[in-house]
Design an enzyme around this catalytic site. Structure first.
Site, PDB file in Angstrom:
ATOM      1  CG  LEU A  21      -2.071  -1.079   1.243  1.00 16.27           C
ATOM      2  CD1 LEU A  21      -2.835  -1.680   2.834  1.00 16.27           C
ATOM      3  CD2 LEU A  21      -3.727   0.135  -0.138  1.00 16.27           C
ATOM      4  CG  ASP A  40       9.810  -0.500   3.665  1.00 15.30           C
ATOM      5  OD1 ASP A  40       8.614  -0.740   3.659  1.00 15.30           O
ATOM      6  OD2 ASP A  40      10.185  -1.257   4.548  1.00 15.30           O
ATOM      7  CB  SER A 155      -6.537  -3.046  10.047  1.00 17.66           C
ATOM      8  OG  SER A 155      -6.967  -4.536   9.901  1.00 17.66           O
ATOM      9  CE1 TYR A 168      -2.069  -5.177  11.153  1.00 21.82           C
ATOM     10  CE2 TYR A 168      -4.189  -5.684  11.531  1.00 21.82           C
ATOM     11  CZ  TYR A 168      -3.302  -4.872  10.833  1.00 21.82           C
ATOM     12  OH  TYR A 168      -3.252  -4.652   9.233  1.00 21.82           O
ATOM     13  CB  ALA A 170      -4.443  -3.905  20.902  1.00 23.36           C
ATOM     14  CE  LYS A 172      -2.892  -2.183  11.380  1.00 23.99           C
ATOM     15  NZ  LYS A 172      -1.820  -0.391  10.215  1.00 23.99           N
ATOM     16  NE  ARG A 203       6.489  -7.712   3.087  1.00 23.75           N
ATOM     17  CZ  ARG A 203       7.095  -8.124   3.272  1.00 23.75           C
ATOM     18  NH1 ARG A 203       8.596  -7.583   2.984  1.00 23.75           N
ATOM     19  NH2 ARG A 203       7.339  -6.299   5.216  1.00 23.75           N
TER      20      ARG A 203
HETATM   21  P1  NAI Z   1       3.322  -4.595   3.547  1.00 18.12           P
HETATM   22  O1  NAI Z   1       3.976  -5.344   4.245  1.00 18.12           O
HETATM   23  O2  NAI Z   1       3.833  -4.646   1.652  1.00 18.12           O
HETATM   24  O3  NAI Z   1       4.028  -3.615   3.824  1.00 18.12           O
HETATM   25  C1  NAI Z   1       4.177  -2.985   5.117  1.00 18.12           C
HETATM   26  C2  NAI Z   1       5.736  -2.262   5.516  1.00 18.12           C
HETATM   27  O4  NAI Z   1       6.029  -1.479   6.254  1.00 18.12           O
HETATM   28  C3  NAI Z   1       7.021  -3.676   4.484  1.00 18.12           C
HETATM   29  O5  NAI Z   1       7.444  -2.719   3.523  1.00 18.12           O
HETATM   30  C4  NAI Z   1       7.916  -3.115   5.948  1.00 18.12           C
HETATM   31  O6  NAI Z   1       8.842  -3.751   4.935  1.00 18.12           O
HETATM   32  C5  NAI Z   1       7.338  -2.565   6.532  1.00 18.12           C
HETATM   33  N1  NAI Z   1       7.723  -2.148   8.098  1.00 18.12           N
HETATM   34  C6  NAI Z   1       7.939  -2.444   8.465  1.00 18.12           C
HETATM   35  N2  NAI Z   1       8.342  -2.398   9.700  1.00 18.12           N
HETATM   36  C7  NAI Z   1       8.493  -1.077  10.180  1.00 18.12           C
HETATM   37  C8  NAI Z   1       9.397  -0.311  10.364  1.00 18.12           C
HETATM   38  N3  NAI Z   1       9.946  -0.175  11.967  1.00 18.12           N
HETATM   39  N4  NAI Z   1       9.731   1.058  10.002  1.00 18.12           N
HETATM   40  C9  NAI Z   1       9.578   1.186   8.826  1.00 18.12           C
HETATM   41  N5  NAI Z   1       8.954   1.197   7.714  1.00 18.12           N
HETATM   42  C10 NAI Z   1       8.635  -0.671   8.315  1.00 18.12           C
HETATM   43  O7  NAI Z   1       2.042  -4.770   3.656  1.00 18.12           O
HETATM   44  P2  NAI Z   1       0.548  -4.119   3.461  1.00 18.12           P
HETATM   45  O8  NAI Z   1      -0.729  -4.799   3.083  1.00 18.12           O
HETATM   46  O9  NAI Z   1       1.041  -2.798   2.340  1.00 18.12           O
HETATM   47  O10 NAI Z   1       0.720  -3.101   4.716  1.00 18.12           O
HETATM   48  C11 NAI Z   1       0.475  -1.635   4.917  1.00 18.12           C
HETATM   49  C12 NAI Z   1      -0.599  -1.068   6.270  1.00 18.12           C
HETATM   50  O11 NAI Z   1      -1.383  -1.734   5.344  1.00 18.12           O
HETATM   51  C13 NAI Z   1      -0.159  -1.621   7.392  1.00 18.12           C
HETATM   52  O12 NAI Z   1       0.370  -1.057   8.226  1.00 18.12           O
HETATM   53  C14 NAI Z   1      -0.876  -2.815   7.603  1.00 18.12           C
HETATM   54  O13 NAI Z   1      -0.910  -2.896   8.707  1.00 18.12           O
HETATM   55  C15 NAI Z   1      -2.120  -1.659   6.663  1.00 18.12           C
HETATM   56  N6  NAI Z   1      -3.015  -3.177   6.578  1.00 18.12           N
HETATM   57  C16 NAI Z   1      -3.456  -3.356   5.226  1.00 18.12           C
HETATM   58  C17 NAI Z   1      -3.919  -4.615   5.397  1.00 18.12           C
HETATM   59  C18 NAI Z   1      -4.352  -4.815   3.665  1.00 18.12           C
HETATM   60  O14 NAI Z   1      -5.174  -5.704   3.446  1.00 18.12           O
HETATM   61  N7  NAI Z   1      -3.340  -5.510   2.810  1.00 18.12           N
HETATM   62  C19 NAI Z   1      -5.967  -4.271   5.525  1.00 18.12           C
HETATM   63  C20 NAI Z   1      -5.288  -3.575   7.215  1.00 18.12           C
HETATM   64  C21 NAI Z   1      -4.397  -2.497   7.362  1.00 18.12           C
END
Ligand code: NAI
Length: 305
Positions: A21, A40, A155, A168, A170, A172, A203
């Protein structure tokens, strides 16, 4: 028909923008003129591993190839120092910060009975503390310039619940509380803070989404980014609100209060006998803050007079 929404002159930090995202949000804002800090630290879905700047570098390269402006940042969001360093990257490279999209996230799912500190703390750190400290590092700048747009990623798992995600969920739901207060404290300074509850195939959710949506629904992150960009725009009309977005559907989520039941001599039995009215959703209101919620009590008292 209408004028294109643009972000020229604006500087946006997007955390966790090396993929999923965050990458999509970054590409969209950059394509419309924003200068973007692509934060990132690399790493795996559960946050383990040494990390690498290469996912962020790749997104920066994509933005530049398309004629945009971006810089990579590999600091962690999960500490106060990390948040400060990310904001410093924006200030050092572009001299300001206007938009923060707190998006970085990890997953460490487990049923509640098996949760341990190793599963809880890093999840709280990245999602909740990450959103908290990164935003705080930019707060003074935003107050001084009387402009800020913050989009915090929550979320449905936290707002509504999901099995195996107490940690997660808690974190969110905590993000919703954080945003509510940011919206109030930022109002005077044209700082607007809103929440995103996204759904997209990344992913993080690959298996889940494949099972849920089948093959023919477009669950791409690009279907979520337009609402994020709208909330990041200077014309954004709202603050302290929650928006759900997935597969092209966008809708507001809100926390409401029922009219309830009032009796100045309340007893346990009166609760039992009027429980239906206490739960009755008819005529609900959506308080804008804690004081407004308290006001419902006054309304009930006045109505009973
Ligand atoms: P993703 O795993 O592709 O992206 C998350 C990114 O955050 C990764 O690139 C990771 O390297 C980075 N990251 C992790 N820890 C970090 C840190 N300490 N400092 C800097 N970067 C860090 O997953 P996605 O799906 O794109 O998730 C994005 C957000 O959306 C997250 O907060 C996730 O919880 C939330 N979300 C996603 C949903 C979905 O359907 N994909 C549903 C609900 C929430």
């Amino acid at each position: 028909m209408s004028e294109e929404l643009r972000y020229d002159g604006k500087v946006a930090i997007i955390t966790g923008a090396g993929g999923g995202l965050g990458r999509s949000h970054a590409l969209l804002l950059a394509s419309r003129g924003a200068k973007v800090v692509v934060n990132d630290l690399g790493g795996s879905v559960d946050g383990s591993g040494d990390g690498s700047l290469s996912p962020a570098d790749k997104v920066v390269a994509e933005i530049k190839e398309a004629g945009g402006e971006a810089v990579a940042d590999g600091n962690t969001v999960s500490t106060q120092e990390g948040g400060k360093a990310i904001v410093q990257t924006a200030l050092d490279n572009y001299g300001r910060v206007d938009i923060i999209i707190n998006n970085a996230g990890i997953l460490r799912d487990k049923s509640f009975r098996n949760m341990s500190p190793e599963f809880l703390n890093p999840v709280l750190d990245v999602h909740l503390q990450g959103s908290f400290w990164t935003t705080q590092a930019a707060w003074e700048t935003m107050r001084e310039q009387k402009f800020g747009r913050i989009i915090n990623t929550s979320s449905a798992a936290g707002i509504f619940g999901n099995f195996g995600q107490t940690n997660y969920g808690a974190a969110k739901a905590g993000i919703v509380g954080l945003t509510n207060v940011l919206a109030i404290e930022g109002a005077k300074y044209n700082i607007k803070a809103n929440v995103l509850a996204p759904g997209a195939k990344t992913r993080m959710t690959e298996d889940l989404m494949a099972a849920m949506a089948g093959g023919d629904i477009d669950m791409s992150p690009e279907q979520v980014s337009p609402i994020v960009a709208f909330l990041a725009h200077e014309d954004c009309p709202v603050s302290g609100e929650i928006y759900s977005a997935a597969a092209g559907r966008v809708g507001r989520i809100f926390i409401a209060a029922c009219v309830g039941y009032f009796d100045k001599d309340l007893t346990v039995e009166k609760i039992r006998d009027n429980f239906e009215q206490i739960r009755n959703e008819e005529g609900y209101q959506v308080p804008g803050n804690a004081t407004e919620e308290m006001g419902l009590m006054m309304q009930a008292m006045n109505a009973a007079k």
